[in-house]
Design a protein around this motif. Structure first.
Motif, mmCIF file in Angstrom:
data_model
loop_
_atom_site.group_PDB
_atom_site.id
_atom_site.type_symbol
_atom_site.label_atom_id
_atom_site.label_comp_id
_atom_site.label_asym_id
_atom_site.label_seq_id
_atom_site.Cartn_x
_atom_site.Cartn_y
_atom_site.Cartn_z
ATOM 1 N N SER A 78 35.770 -12.086 20.821
ATOM 2 C CA SER A 78 34.183 -13.416 20.640
ATOM 3 C C SER A 78 34.723 -15.104 20.665
ATOM 4 O O SER A 78 36.120 -14.804 20.769
ATOM 5 N N THR A 79 34.597 -15.353 19.597
ATOM 6 C CA THR A 79 34.764 -16.447 19.091
ATOM 7 C C THR A 79 34.521 -16.740 17.422
ATOM 8 O O THR A 79 33.387 -16.408 17.457
ATOM 9 N N CYS A 80 34.958 -17.473 17.052
ATOM 10 C CA CYS A 80 34.648 -18.094 15.695
ATOM 11 C C CYS A 80 33.226 -19.333 15.772
ATOM 12 O O CYS A 80 32.221 -19.644 14.969
ATOM 13 N N GLU A 81 33.127 -19.464 17.671
ATOM 14 C CA GLU A 81 31.766 -20.677 17.830
ATOM 15 C C GLU A 81 30.930 -19.904 17.123
ATOM 16 O O GLU A 81 29.325 -20.252 17.480
ATOM 17 N N SER B 185 25.821 -22.902 25.239
ATOM 18 C CA SER B 185 25.409 -21.228 25.973
ATOM 19 C C SER B 185 26.699 -20.516 25.825
ATOM 20 O O SER B 185 26.877 -19.911 26.106
ATOM 21 N N TYR B 186 28.381 -20.559 25.184
ATOM 22 C CA TYR B 186 29.647 -20.000 25.596
ATOM 23 C C TYR B 186 29.023 -19.220 24.452
ATOM 24 O O TYR B 186 29.143 -18.580 23.910
ATOM 25 N N ALA B 187 28.739 -19.760 22.870
ATOM 26 C CA ALA B 187 28.828 -18.916 21.574
ATOM 27 C C ALA B 187 27.021 -18.731 22.210
ATOM 28 O O ALA B 187 27.400 -17.078 20.916
ATOM 29 N N LEU C 245 46.008 -41.173 21.358
ATOM 30 C CA LEU C 245 44.878 -40.069 21.814
ATOM 31 C C LEU C 245 43.310 -40.171 21.429
ATOM 32 O O LEU C 245 43.458 -40.638 20.565
ATOM 33 N N LYS C 246 42.659 -39.860 21.892
ATOM 34 C CA LYS C 246 40.863 -39.810 21.575
ATOM 35 C C LYS C 246 40.454 -39.150 21.085
ATOM 36 O O LYS C 246 40.046 -37.681 20.797
ATOM 37 N N LEU C 247 39.456 -39.756 19.989
ATOM 38 C CA LEU C 247 39.233 -38.611 19.657
ATOM 39 C C LEU C 247 37.464 -38.873 19.728
ATOM 40 O O LEU C 247 37.120 -40.497 19.355
ATOM 41 N N GLU D 27 30.727 -39.412 26.848
ATOM 42 C CA GLU D 27 31.991 -40.477 27.681
ATOM 43 C C GLU D 27 32.814 -39.291 27.969
ATOM 44 O O GLU D 27 33.364 -39.122 29.234
ATOM 45 N N PHE D 28 33.587 -38.415 27.222
ATOM 46 C CA PHE D 28 34.187 -37.485 26.910
ATOM 47 C C PHE D 28 33.687 -36.206 27.772
ATOM 48 O O PHE D 28 34.587 -35.757 28.432
ATOM 49 N N TYR D 29 32.173 -35.254 26.670
ATOM 50 C CA TYR D 29 32.471 -34.148 28.145
ATOM 51 C C TYR D 29 31.606 -34.292 28.767
ATOM 52 O O TYR D 29 31.107 -33.246 29.643
ATOM 53 N N GLY E 108 25.232 -33.350 26.770
ATOM 54 C CA GLY E 108 24.756 -31.622 25.947
ATOM 55 C C GLY E 108 25.340 -31.311 25.796
ATOM 56 O O GLY E 108 25.779 -30.444 25.144
ATOM 57 N N TYR E 109 27.032 -31.918 24.431
ATOM 58 C CA TYR E 109 28.198 -30.977 24.847
ATOM 59 C C TYR E 109 26.968 -31.869 22.899
ATOM 60 O O TYR E 109 26.379 -32.418 22.331
ATOM 61 N N ASP E 110 27.701 -30.817 21.671
ATOM 62 C CA ASP E 110 27.313 -30.588 21.053
ATOM 63 C C ASP E 110 28.666 -30.111 20.155
ATOM 64 O O ASP E 110 29.972 -29.791 21.079
HETATM 65 O O1 LIG Z 1 41.177 -34.878 22.958
HETATM 66 C C1 LIG Z 1 40.351 -34.899 22.576
HETATM 67 C C2 LIG Z 1 39.898 -33.133 22.411
HETATM 68 C C3 LIG Z 1 38.927 -32.332 21.604
HETATM 69 N N1 LIG Z 1 38.623 -33.483 20.279
HETATM 70 C C4 LIG Z 1 38.311 -32.696 19.813
HETATM 71 O O2 LIG Z 1 38.447 -31.596 18.928
HETATM 72 C C5 LIG Z 1 37.776 -30.399 18.844
HETATM 73 C C6 LIG Z 1 38.581 -29.346 18.939
HETATM 74 O O3 LIG Z 1 37.985 -29.316 20.201
HETATM 75 P P1 LIG Z 1 38.909 -27.873 21.323
HETATM 76 O O4 LIG Z 1 38.663 -28.833 22.927
HETATM 77 O O5 LIG Z 1 40.321 -27.230 20.476
HETATM 78 O O6 LIG Z 1 37.742 -26.978 21.101
HETATM 79 P P2 LIG Z 1 36.901 -26.245 19.181
HETATM 80 O O7 LIG Z 1 37.512 -25.969 18.833
HETATM 81 O O8 LIG Z 1 35.616 -27.101 19.781
HETATM 82 O O9 LIG Z 1 35.950 -24.715 20.289
HETATM 83 C C7 LIG Z 1 37.632 -23.573 20.931
HETATM 84 O O10 LIG Z 1 36.776 -23.251 20.120
HETATM 85 C C8 LIG Z 1 37.019 -21.314 19.838
HETATM 86 C C9 LIG Z 1 37.289 -20.911 20.628
HETATM 87 O O11 LIG Z 1 36.113 -19.989 21.366
HETATM 88 C C10 LIG Z 1 37.288 -21.929 21.935
HETATM 89 O O12 LIG Z 1 38.306 -22.109 22.081
HETATM 90 C C11 LIG Z 1 36.810 -23.677 22.329
HETATM 91 O O13 LIG Z 1 35.256 -23.380 22.248
HETATM 92 C C12 LIG Z 1 36.581 -30.910 19.077
HETATM 93 O O14 LIG Z 1 35.855 -31.457 17.674
HETATM 94 C C13 LIG Z 1 36.622 -31.737 19.716
HETATM 95 O O15 LIG Z 1 34.937 -32.574 19.839
HETATM 96 C C14 LIG Z 1 38.684 -34.717 20.789
HETATM 97 O O16 LIG Z 1 38.410 -35.749 19.597
HETATM 98 N N2 LIG Z 1 39.902 -35.145 21.034
#
Ligand SMILES: O=c1ccn([C@@H]2O[C@H](COP(=O)(O)OP(=O)(O)O[C@H]3OC[C@@H](O)[C@H](O)[C@H]3O)[C@@H](O)[C@H]2O)c(=O)[nH]1
Ligand SMILES: NC(=O)c1ccc[n+]([C@@H]2O[C@H](COP(=O)([O-])OP(=O)(O)OC[C@H]3O[C@@H](n4cnc5c(N)ncnc54)[C@H](O)[C@@H]3O)[C@@H](O)[C@H]2O)c1
Length: 387
Positions: free
Chosen positions: A136-139, A182-184, A248-250, A327-329, A332-334
């Motif tokens: 499963s996942t921590c999500e 939706s994944y979680a 690196l994109k934050l 812009e990045f995702y 509907g991203y959260d």
């Molecule tokens: O280039 C990037 C990529 C990601 N991020 C941020 O970095 C964080 C981690 O992103 P990840 O893509 O590693 O994924 P998340 O930790 O959000 O979720 C993951 O964790 C649990 C698993 O079930 C999955 O592998 C995935 O959903 C997020 O806050 C994301 O917004 C950036 O700031 N810049």
């Protein structure tokens, strides 16, 4: 060597056959490697791809030849699945769409992959009395209670409002149009279904909730061993930026917090689950490293420092830039705000603890990334682009 291995209760471990679905992925490849090099168990490795386990399958002269067998199949539509589950003592299901860039852009595939496609696996295990370890996942915890408290509330300091505990914490997701969840949600429903199969039909199960496992072979580097426009998880995104010497994109300022655990530590926990069914069955386990917490911004800064050390290259003048989540995702991203795993249950049942610090795991992982990709990136960047 293998015959004298004991379980946690001092009983000799009998060799078993494991049907591993999703064996060709990041976690699967490390689990196969561990099972081949340190145990006598057999693996039926199922996946659509096998690039990440090729080194275990060829040549025939490998010491574990005959103990690992690759079956290229898509569990969505392949009648061989039930037969393979029947041939094994234990099924481990790792197959999933699990990169956040897909959750809000391919929500249907995400829900099908994480819920519908896992249904036959659960059903075949239950009907044939086979043990199941499901990933499963921590999500599934979603957001912390803390994130809903007023900014100045003293309760924010209380771990009861942010540490995530398998048998206590609620699962808090955003609204339906935030398709990130939706994944979680699909993972949560399959957990509930597995739990119900255990309660009503006696299915022997273990559920694993990984908390950001990272290490070599995670995802892909865009344009090298994956699509140029693809967006992998954060370790590969930042590795790609470092290799290409771009900032690196934050996302939204990189304020979200994560705890990262080294894949090799986490695989030790999975091996304990495999070899101690009496202690693992019926449990849901957090597997993470509560001591390795950083904000995404801090992760970027640390990766930049470590990469400078392992590559010998100078640091960039502008190491990071901010981008909006939209812009990045896309729409509907959260995000999960903070993820600290409670370790009580896994400690009590399996005596497992993670060992590797964030700095050390980044050092070995970025050494691997540099060795594996630096040349290919240089070559691809030197190629004239067709216009
Ligand atoms: O280039 C990037 C990529 C990601 N991020 C941020 O970095 C964080 C981690 O992103 P990840 O893509 O590693 O994924 P998340 O930790 O959000 O979720 C993951 O964790 C649990 C698993 O079930 C999955 O592998 C995935 O959903 C997020 O806050 C994301 O917004 C950036 O700031 N810049
Ligand atoms: N890596 C982490 O930190 C993390 C965190 C939380 C949850 N998980 C869960 O752990 C599991 C494995 O994750 P991973 O990081 O190794 O991901 P991964 O994408 O590297 O591996 C998943 C593998 O499953 C295979 N697969 C997917 N659908 C399939 C299908 N229909 N038929 C056959 N094979 C299929 C893919 O080809 C891939 O090789 C997933 O269920 C994921 O949700 C991982």
């Amino acid at each position: 060597m293998a015959a004298s291995r004991m379980d946690l209760d001092g009983r000799p471990i009998k060799p078993i056959t494991i049907c591993m679905i999703g064996a060709g992925g990041f976690i699967g490849s490390h689990l196969c490697e561990k099972l081949m090099s340190e145990t006598p168990h057999k693996v039926l490795a199922l996946d659509v791809y096998n690039d990440k386990i090729k080194h275990l399958l060829e040549p025939d002269a490998l010491p574990w030849a005959g103990r690992i067998q690759f079956h290229r199949l898509n569990i969505k539509h392949d009648s061989r699945l039930e037969g393979l589950i029947k041939m094994a003592d234990l099924t481990i299901n790792l197959a999933a769409i699990c990169t956040p860039a897909d959750y809000n852009t391919r929500p249907l595939d995400t829900i099908y992959s994480n819920f519908i496609d896992a249904l036959p696996v659960v059903k075949y295990c239950s009907e044939n009395n086979k043990r199941l370890i499901h990933f499963s996942t921590c999500e599934v915890y979603g957001k912390t209670i803390q994130s809903f408290l007023p900014k100045d509330s003293p309760l924010r300091q209380d771990p009861a409002y942010y540490v995530l505990k398998e048998d206590v914490s609620p699962c808090i997701f955003g609204s339906i149009e935030k398709q990130r969840w939706s994944y979680a949600c699909a993972k949560q429903l399959i957990e509930r279904l597995i739990y119900a199969e255990g309660a009503e039909n006696g299915l022997e199960f273990t559920i694993v909730r990984p908390f950001n496992w990272i290490g070599p072979r995670m995802d892909f580097i865009p344009g090298i061993d994956g699509p140029s426009e693809g967006v992998p998880r954060v370790l590969a995104c930042f590795s790609n930026n470092l290799l290409r010497r771009e900032p690196l994109k934050l996302v939204d300022g990189g304020q979200s917090q994560r705890t990262f655990v080294y894949i090799k530590d986490a695989i030790e926990a999975v091996l304990l689950m495999i070899e101690n069914p009496g202690r693992a069955n019926g449990h849901i386990f957090n597997v993470g490293n509560p001591n390795n917490e950083v904000t995404v911004r801090q992760l970027a800064e640390m990766m930049t420092k470590v990469y400078t050390k392992v590559s010998g290259e100078s640091a960039l003048e502008t190491p990071t830039i901010d981008v909006s989540a939209k812009e990045f995702y896309g729409e509907g991203y959260d995000d999960s705000d903070k993820r600290i795993p409670d370790m009580t249950i896994i400690n009590k049942q399996l005596g497992w603890n993670p060992k590797t610090s964030l700095w050390d795991l980044l050092e070995s992982t970025l050494t691997y990334q540099h060795r594996t990709y630096a040349e290919a990136i240089k070559k691809s960047m030197a190629k004239p682009t067709s216009s």
